[in-house]
Design an enzyme around this catalytic site. Structure first.
Site, PDB file in Angstrom:
ATOM      1  N   ASP A   7      21.327  41.101  -5.451  1.00 31.56           N
ATOM      2  CA  ASP A   7      21.484  42.100  -4.891  1.00 31.56           C
ATOM      3  C   ASP A   7      22.958  42.818  -4.974  1.00 31.56           C
ATOM      4  O   ASP A   7      23.514  42.548  -3.915  1.00 31.56           O
ATOM      5  CB  ASP A   7      20.602  42.512  -3.713  1.00 31.56           C
ATOM      6  CG  ASP A   7      20.703  44.002  -2.934  1.00 31.56           C
ATOM      7  OD1 ASP A   7      20.452  44.720  -3.774  1.00 31.56           O
ATOM      8  OD2 ASP A   7      20.776  43.975  -1.680  1.00 31.56           O
ATOM      9  N   GLU A  66      19.435  44.119  -9.476  1.00 28.82           N
ATOM     10  CA  GLU A  66      19.092  45.337  -9.342  1.00 28.82           C
ATOM     11  C   GLU A  66      19.870  46.592 -10.121  1.00 28.82           C
ATOM     12  O   GLU A  66      21.153  46.237  -9.984  1.00 28.82           O
ATOM     13  CB  GLU A  66      19.184  45.862  -8.088  1.00 28.82           C
ATOM     14  CG  GLU A  66      18.373  47.013  -7.709  1.00 28.82           C
ATOM     15  CD  GLU A  66      18.462  47.417  -6.034  1.00 28.82           C
ATOM     16  OE1 GLU A  66      18.242  48.500  -5.680  1.00 28.82           O
ATOM     17  OE2 GLU A  66      18.624  46.295  -5.375  1.00 28.82           O
ATOM     18  N   ASP A 138      19.924  41.750   2.468  1.00 27.71           N
ATOM     19  CA  ASP A 138      20.455  41.631   1.140  1.00 27.71           C
ATOM     20  C   ASP A 138      19.683  40.399   0.257  1.00 27.71           C
ATOM     21  O   ASP A 138      19.640  40.302  -0.653  1.00 27.71           O
ATOM     22  CB  ASP A 138      21.902  41.448   1.402  1.00 27.71           C
ATOM     23  CG  ASP A 138      22.680  42.693   1.917  1.00 27.71           C
ATOM     24  OD1 ASP A 138      22.450  43.715   1.406  1.00 27.71           O
ATOM     25  OD2 ASP A 138      23.186  42.718   2.904  1.00 27.71           O
TER      26      ASP A 138
END
EC number: 3.1.21.10
Length: 180
Positions: A7, A66, A138
């Site tokens: 992430d 991502e 996160d």
């Protein structure tokens, strides 16, 4: 198969490592790479080095990260894209194939609802990986990214990927919420 989920973020980059065998998901590690308050090249170097270290320590087979979304602030979007690029460079230089998923795909795949909250993501990740508590946001997103990739990035509920794992725990997803 071992998957490293990322992430990306300029200040904090989340990571999550899981092992996958069929529909079985097993937690390996998670956490964050924090960058120092420094110039941009130093921060990007910290992300690259951190990802490289994770690859050496956990020897993943594949990675998932991502995709960048367009933010209201173009400067923030640009900085996030650079952080993401540093992470991707670390993954690729470590010899890993890299898959990319949007936040919508991630939430749809893990929670069954594309507009799931951070708390719903944390709860579902904790339950799917049998964690004793919720991971930080996160780390939860990074673990979710790995879970999403483990099931091909598709909607796990309709493919039956997530249903067996939830059924074993006496749970199911209904309208984006866990019920059981």
């Amino acid at each position: 198969m071992r998957i490293l989920g990322i992430d990306p973020g300029l200040r904090v980059t989340g990571f999550g490592v899981i092992d996958v065998s069929g529909h079985q998901l097993a937690y390996v590690a998670s956490g964050v790479i924090k960058t120092p308050t420094a110039d941009l090249p130093t921060r990007l170097g910290t992300i690259y080095d951190g990802v490289s270290t994770l690859i050496r320590e956990h020897t993943p087979d594949q990675a998932a990260i991502e995709k960048v979304f367009v933010n209201v602030n173009p400067q923030s979007t640009l900085l996030l894209g650079q952080a993401r690029g540093a992470a991707i460079c670390g993954l690729v230089s470590g010899g890993l194939p890299v898959a990319e998923y949007t936040a919508l795909q991630l939430k749809q795949a893990v929670v069954g609802y594309g507009r799931a909250t951070k708390e719903q993501m944390q709860e579902m990740v904790a339950r799917l990986l049998s964690l004793s508590g919720r991971p930080g946001t996160d780390a939860a997103d990074a673990l979710g990214m790995a879970i999403c990739h483990a099931h091909g990035g598709n909607t796990l509920n309709t493919l039956g990927g997530i249903a067996p794992a939830l059924a074993k725990k006496g749970l199911r997803v209904r309208r984006g919420r866990l019920v059981g």
